[in-house]
Write an enzyme that holds these catalytic residues in place. Structure first.
Site, PDB file in Angstrom:
ATOM      1  N   SER A 281     -42.909 -79.824 -19.855  1.00  0.00           N
ATOM      2  CA  SER A 281     -41.475 -79.536 -19.741  1.00  0.00           C
ATOM      3  C   SER A 281     -40.772 -80.652 -18.979  1.00  0.00           C
ATOM      4  CB  SER A 281     -41.245 -78.195 -19.057  1.00  0.00           C
ATOM      5  OG  SER A 281     -41.724 -78.249 -17.741  1.00  0.00           O
ATOM      6  N   GLU A 282     -41.455 -81.175 -17.970  1.00  0.00           N
ATOM      7  CA  GLU A 282     -40.888 -82.282 -17.203  1.00  0.00           C
ATOM      8  C   GLU A 282     -40.704 -83.493 -18.128  1.00  0.00           C
ATOM      9  OE1 GLU A 282     -40.410 -83.152 -12.841  1.00  0.00           O
ATOM     10  OE2 GLU A 282     -40.464 -81.424 -14.131  1.00  0.00           O
ATOM     11  N   TYR A 283     -41.696 -83.714 -18.975  1.00  0.00           N
ATOM     12  CA  TYR A 283     -41.632 -84.820 -19.924  1.00  0.00           C
ATOM     13  C   TYR A 283     -40.455 -84.619 -20.878  1.00  0.00           C
ATOM     14  CZ  TYR A 283     -42.907 -87.962 -23.712  1.00  0.00           C
ATOM     15  OH  TYR A 283     -42.872 -88.933 -24.672  1.00  0.00           O
TER      16      TYR A 283
ATOM     17  N   GLU B   6     -43.921 -70.668 -38.205  1.00  0.00           N
ATOM     18  CA  GLU B   6     -45.290 -70.495 -37.720  1.00  0.00           C
ATOM     19  C   GLU B   6     -45.384 -70.977 -36.280  1.00  0.00           C
ATOM     20  OE1 GLU B   6     -48.207 -72.812 -39.808  1.00  0.00           O
ATOM     21  OE2 GLU B   6     -46.860 -74.495 -40.034  1.00  0.00           O
TER      22      GLU B   6
ATOM     23  N   LYS C 289     -46.202 -73.121 -33.010  1.00  0.00           N
ATOM     24  CA  LYS C 289     -46.404 -74.535 -32.737  1.00  0.00           C
ATOM     25  C   LYS C 289     -47.648 -74.634 -31.858  1.00  0.00           C
ATOM     26  CE  LYS C 289     -44.087 -78.745 -31.277  1.00  0.00           C
ATOM     27  NZ  LYS C 289     -45.214 -79.364 -30.581  1.00  0.00           N
TER      28      LYS C 289
ATOM     29  N   ASP D 139     -50.587 -76.195 -29.642  1.00  0.00           N
ATOM     30  CA  ASP D 139     -50.593 -77.247 -28.639  1.00  0.00           C
ATOM     31  C   ASP D 139     -51.924 -77.986 -28.688  1.00  0.00           C
ATOM     32  OD1 ASP D 139     -49.477 -78.783 -26.739  1.00  0.00           O
ATOM     33  OD2 ASP D 139     -49.651 -77.345 -25.106  1.00  0.00           O
TER      34      ASP D 139
ATOM     35  N   ARG E 140     -52.739 -89.189 -35.229  1.00  0.00           N
ATOM     36  CA  ARG E 140     -51.374 -89.618 -35.547  1.00  0.00           C
ATOM     37  C   ARG E 140     -51.074 -91.008 -35.003  1.00  0.00           C
ATOM     38  NH1 ARG E 140     -46.322 -86.235 -33.286  1.00  0.00           N
ATOM     39  NH2 ARG E 140     -47.148 -87.110 -31.355  1.00  0.00           N
TER      40      ARG E 140
ATOM     41  N   TYR F  23     -50.749 -77.387 -41.423  1.00  0.00           N
ATOM     42  CA  TYR F  23     -49.345 -76.981 -41.520  1.00  0.00           C
ATOM     43  C   TYR F  23     -48.540 -77.838 -42.485  1.00  0.00           C
ATOM     44  CZ  TYR F  23     -49.221 -80.536 -37.801  1.00  0.00           C
ATOM     45  OH  TYR F  23     -49.402 -81.666 -37.062  1.00  0.00           O
TER      46      TYR F  23
ATOM     47  N   LYS G 202     -38.978 -74.486 -28.683  1.00  0.00           N
ATOM     48  CA  LYS G 202     -39.967 -74.458 -27.606  1.00  0.00           C
ATOM     49  C   LYS G 202     -39.826 -73.192 -26.762  1.00  0.00           C
ATOM     50  CE  LYS G 202     -42.085 -78.598 -27.456  1.00  0.00           C
ATOM     51  NZ  LYS G 202     -42.116 -79.326 -26.222  1.00  0.00           N
TER      52      LYS G 202
ATOM     53  N   CYS H  43     -49.709 -65.065  16.037  1.00  0.00           N
ATOM     54  CA  CYS H  43     -48.954 -64.428  14.956  1.00  0.00           C
ATOM     55  C   CYS H  43     -47.519 -64.971  14.946  1.00  0.00           C
ATOM     56  CB  CYS H  43     -48.946 -62.913  15.147  1.00  0.00           C
ATOM     57  SG  CYS H  43     -47.813 -62.061  14.042  1.00  0.00           S
TER      58      CYS H  43
ATOM     59  N   CYS I  70     -45.195 -61.792  16.095  1.00  0.00           N
ATOM     60  CA  CYS I  70     -45.243 -61.154  17.414  1.00  0.00           C
ATOM     61  C   CYS I  70     -46.001 -61.983  18.444  1.00  0.00           C
ATOM     62  CB  CYS I  70     -45.852 -59.760  17.304  1.00  0.00           C
ATOM     63  SG  CYS I  70     -47.620 -59.780  16.985  1.00  0.00           S
TER      64      CYS I  70
ATOM     65  N   CYS J  57     -53.382 -61.094  12.394  1.00  0.00           N
ATOM     66  CA  CYS J  57     -52.729 -60.795  13.657  1.00  0.00           C
ATOM     67  C   CYS J  57     -53.441 -59.597  14.251  1.00  0.00           C
ATOM     68  CB  CYS J  57     -51.260 -60.474  13.415  1.00  0.00           C
ATOM     69  SG  CYS J  57     -50.497 -59.583  14.769  1.00  0.00           S
TER      70      CYS J  57
ATOM     71  N   CYS K 231     -47.309 -54.944  15.975  1.00  0.00           N
ATOM     72  CA  CYS K 231     -46.673 -56.133  15.393  1.00  0.00           C
ATOM     73  C   CYS K 231     -45.566 -55.655  14.447  1.00  0.00           C
ATOM     74  CB  CYS K 231     -47.690 -56.976  14.630  1.00  0.00           C
ATOM     75  SG  CYS K 231     -46.930 -58.281  13.634  1.00  0.00           S
TER      76      CYS K 231
HETATM   77  S1  IVH Z   1     -44.881 -79.518 -38.705  1.00  0.00           S
HETATM   78  C1  IVH Z   1     -43.080 -83.890 -40.008  1.00  0.00           C
HETATM   79  N1  IVH Z   1     -46.009 -77.416 -37.750  1.00  0.00           N
HETATM   80  O1  IVH Z   1     -46.101 -80.694 -33.163  1.00  0.00           O
HETATM   81  C2  IVH Z   1     -43.803 -83.218 -38.907  1.00  0.00           C
HETATM   82  N2  IVH Z   1     -46.132 -79.411 -36.472  1.00  0.00           N
HETATM   83  O2  IVH Z   1     -43.975 -82.001 -31.754  1.00  0.00           O
HETATM   84  C3  IVH Z   1     -44.227 -81.880 -39.351  1.00  0.00           C
HETATM   85  N3  IVH Z   1     -47.403 -79.173 -34.386  1.00  0.00           N
HETATM   86  O3  IVH Z   1     -46.658 -83.817 -34.588  1.00  0.00           O
HETATM   87  C4  IVH Z   1     -44.895 -81.172 -38.261  1.00  0.00           C
HETATM   88  N4  IVH Z   1     -47.910 -77.066 -34.650  1.00  0.00           N
HETATM   89  O4  IVH Z   1     -48.696 -82.309 -34.105  1.00  0.00           O
HETATM   90  C5  IVH Z   1     -45.739 -78.712 -37.541  1.00  0.00           C
HETATM   91  N5  IVH Z   1     -46.997 -75.454 -37.040  1.00  0.00           N
HETATM   92  C6  IVH Z   1     -46.731 -76.748 -36.856  1.00  0.00           C
HETATM   93  C7  IVH Z   1     -47.178 -77.436 -35.714  1.00  0.00           C
HETATM   94  C8  IVH Z   1     -46.843 -78.777 -35.544  1.00  0.00           C
HETATM   95  C9  IVH Z   1     -48.035 -78.122 -33.884  1.00  0.00           C
HETATM   96  C10 IVH Z   1     -47.356 -80.477 -33.742  1.00  0.00           C
HETATM   97  C11 IVH Z   1     -47.607 -81.648 -34.658  1.00  0.00           C
HETATM   98  C12 IVH Z   1     -46.375 -82.479 -34.542  1.00  0.00           C
HETATM   99  C13 IVH Z   1     -45.855 -82.071 -33.198  1.00  0.00           C
HETATM  100  C14 IVH Z   1     -44.393 -82.355 -33.026  1.00  0.00           C
END
Ligand code: IVH
Length: 667
Positions: free
Chosen positions: A26-28, A105, A107, A109, A128, A217, A306, A400, A403, A418, A424
């Site tokens: 999230s920081e990124y 669907e 996402k 990780d 990739r 996917y 997200k 403590c 107290c 304590c 206390c």
């Molecule tokens: S579709 C054209 N579906 O998330 C790109 N990506 O943040 C199509 N990822 O590089 C990606 N689950 O590695 C797609 N259900 C999902 C995914 C998914 C994880 C990843 C994927 C992508 C990255 C992008």
């Protein structure tokens, strides 16, 4: 902007090349959004090679390079419902349609891979990389059981690419790290990095030992004329060819459909056996996708929505010490407020001094904070790279903080306490709150704010004083009108009728939880019996060891406690007589059990609690005195010992039968 670009580049190298990030995702994301915003505003400084325009990191030289025939893109992120609505609107406007069908669907990780099949055989697997070229990891992907070496069925193109995510489920991750710990190896910070590190191994034999999974996917290179009309049709083909597709894949209509899917998965994310960091929405029709096209790093026809991050980084401003009900001193990290897991977190318990030492957390440190679901926030670890020179170690005070009484460290538990007990003020406050709590005396409306005021104004000093309160005593207090005052007095009145078990629990005797309180009530039936019981006699009861028996006996020996109990009884607290336990009728009462191995239908902890509720004693090691050993799958040395000693053993089915039989008898 230049500083931001350099910072993001450095994080990219750590994340993609070394599988060792030092900031949360999230920081990124926040850094990237900040740079994107600046680039939109100052276009003259937006360079084409900015990290906002590129994907990942160049492939490592350690692997052969694979040039992607079709680039492997990334996804735009949406963090809000509005962003999803805007995404849908953009598409409807461009396609001039009222409603769009999306394939949705989870996402996953993990890390993206592209698999090339020729004549139904897997001939190449690639990461990739930077989207244009990746690493050849063919031998490694071949070790992943989810990935078919040879396709099933028929009708697949002669040559095509499947794209999907390689990831590591929680269970596999935990086992891997446990193994690494035992071998003194480096631990992986999270399943994503473990997956990436495992796939990018030079020796496929190492990858083969790693619990990796794969779901597809999408597609890369694919002969256009053989493509069906929609993404869900293609996914159905993939399934037929033996390629794994998410069971959560679904087609929905419009932003509404997307958002309700999002909410469902957000609520259920912790039920999944692997990490997901959001959901992905994709325009379902391929012709519509083609019309939408791409921007430099992502398609315009898809977006990742997200989830709120469950981990974030922040700084430890101070470590304070809180005094609990039993006097235990708990260090609490005061944090620079940070939004994580859907809430702003300012404090996190650090449990005890040992834990702080083990995690090496210092005042001034930048730390990873985690808040997942309803679990209380925790400090995961410090980021050593960011430790300032002035960071200070925490020292447990020897007085403590409330107290100033002497702090004692009890040897076996390594907990600082304590020593002042109920003199206390902090312990008194917590004892009163515990007494009034829902599972104890259940006095609705007697919360922290009110207890503080009552204590400060001297209207109460012990729990017995609660029963002397009049509506007028409380009506004047902050946020208390006449009506709530009357309600409170009624609630206090109602609490007079209780059960012996609740009353015992409410007294707040050290280590006596609800189960023990109920067992004590059941076996000894009267308060008098319990107050008179010797420590030795108490140990005969299930679930009571020598330490707890000592706490119980000491509690009732103290004159102050006896006075308060008498005052409570005088105030009219009463309970129905407790019936003698079914005793002889209960098969399990007083029997000693040992649990070993894994049970299918419940955790060991649940099994223990159920046994204890039925009056059984559960211990950790097998001896001649053990009545039964419950052996789940993978039972080890305890089962061997039971067999050697001739202790009866039960498998899970027999155990369930026993529980059921006993419950039936109890009824
Ligand atoms: S579709 C054209 N579906 O998330 C790109 N990506 O943040 C199509 N990822 O590089 C990606 N689950 O590695 C797609 N259900 C999902 C995914 C998914 C994880 C990843 C994927 C992508 C990255 C992008």
């Amino acid at each position: 902007m230049q500083a931001l670009r350099e910072e993001i580049e450095a994080h990219n190298r750590r994340y993609y090349q070394h599988d060792e990030p030092i900031i949360s995702d999230s920081e990124y994301d926040r850094l990237l959004v900040e740079l994107q915003t600046l680039e939109r505003r100052y276009r003259e400084f937006a360079y084409p090679n900015s990290p906002t325009q590129r994907i990942g990191a160049p492939p490592s030289q350690a692997f052969a390079e694979v040039l992607h025939e079709v680039p492997m893109l990334s996804l735009e992120n949406a963090f809000t419902d509005e962003a999803v609505n805007a995404f849908d609107l953009r598409i409807r406007e461009k396609l001039e349609r009222d409603q769009i069908e999306y394939v949705v669907e989870p996402k996953l990780d993990g890390l993206a891979v592209s698999l090339l099949y020729e004549n139904g055989l897997l001939v190449r697997g690639a990461t990739r990389g930077d989207g244009r070229s990746g690493e050849d990891v063919t031998h490694n992907v071949l070790t992943i059981a989810d990935i078919p070496r040879r396709l099933a069925g028929s009708g697949f193109p002669e040559r095509f690419e499947v794209r999907g995510e390689v990831f590591m489920p929680h269970a596999g991750f935990a086992a891997l790290n446990e193994r690494a710990l035992a071998n003194g190896e480096k631990l992986f910070v999270n399943p994503r990095n473990a997956a990436a590190g495992s796939l990018r191994q030079l020796d496929p034999a190492v990858t083969a030992t790693r619990p990796l999974r794969f779901l597809c996917y999408g597609y890369g290179s694919f002969p256009e004329r053989t493509l069906p009309d929609t993404l869900q049709q293609l996914m159905a083909c993939f399934r037929q060819w033996g390629l794994p597709v998410s069971e959560h894949l679904q087609a929905v209509l419009g932003a509404e459909g997307c958002l309700s899917y999002y909410r469902r998965l957000l609520a259920g994310r912790h039920e999944l056996p692997y990490d997901i960091d959001g959901v992905v929405y994709k325009v379902s029709r391929f012709d519509a996708q083609a019309e939408m096209g791409f921007v430099s790093r992502a398609p315009r026809w898809a977006i990742a929505h997200k989830f709120p991050a469950e981990e974030a980084t922040t700084t430890v401003l101070a470590i304070d010490v809180q005094v609990g009900r039993t006097g235990a001193l708990t260090p609490v990290a005061r944090l620079r407020p940070v939004f994580v897991g859907g809430a702003t977190v300012t404090n996190a318990t650090l449990h005890n001094a040992d834990e702080i030492r083990r995690k090496d957390i210092r005042i001034g440190d930048t730390v990873v904070v985690r808040r997942a679901g309803d679990v209380i926030p925790e400090v995961v670890k410090p980021i050593l790279e960011k430790r300032p020179a002035a960071a200070r170690e925490f020292i447990m005070p020897d007085r403590c903080p409330v107290c100033a009484s002497v702090v004692e460290i009890s040897g076996d538990e390594a907990i600082a306490r304590c020593s002042a007990e109920l003199s206390c003020p902090a312990q008194r406050r917590e004892a009163i709150l515990h007494f009034a709590s829902r599972r104890a005396m259940d006095i609705d409306g007697l919360g922290e704010k009110l207890v503080d005021q009552l204590l400060e104004s001297g209207r109460i000093a012990t729990v017995a004083d609660i029963y002397r309160l009049q509506a007028d005593d409380v009506a004047g207090m902050e946020r208390m009108g006449q009506k709530s005052a009357v309600n409170l007095i009624n609630a206090i009145g109602k609490s007079r009728e209780t059960t012996l078990a609740r009353f015992l629990y409410a007294l707040g005797i050290r280590e006596v939880g609800e189960v023990t309180a109920a067992n004590l009530a059941r076996h000894l039936q009267t308060l008098e019996n319990i107050m008179q019981a010797e420590s030795d006699a108490l140990q005969d009861f299930p679930d009571i060891g020598p330490t707890m028996a000592g706490h119980i006996a000491t509690f009732f020996r103290q004159p102050h406690n006896r006075e308060v109990i008498q005052a409570l009884l005088d105030a009219g607290i009463s309970w129905p007589e407790v019936e003698a336990p079914a005793g002889t009728a209960s098969l399990l009462a007083g029997k000693t059990f040992v649990l070993t191995g894994t049970l299918e239908s419940m955790t060991r902890d649940e099994a223990r609690q159920r046994l204890q509720r039925l009056g059984a004693k559960v211990t950790g090691s097998v001896s001649a005195k053990t009545n039964y050993v419950i052996a789940g799958t993978d039972a080890g040395s305890k089962l061997d010992k039971a067999l050697a000693l001739g202790v009866p053993t039960l498998d899970e089915t027999a155990f369930l039968g026993l529980l059921k039989g006993d419950v039936d008898q109890d009824l």
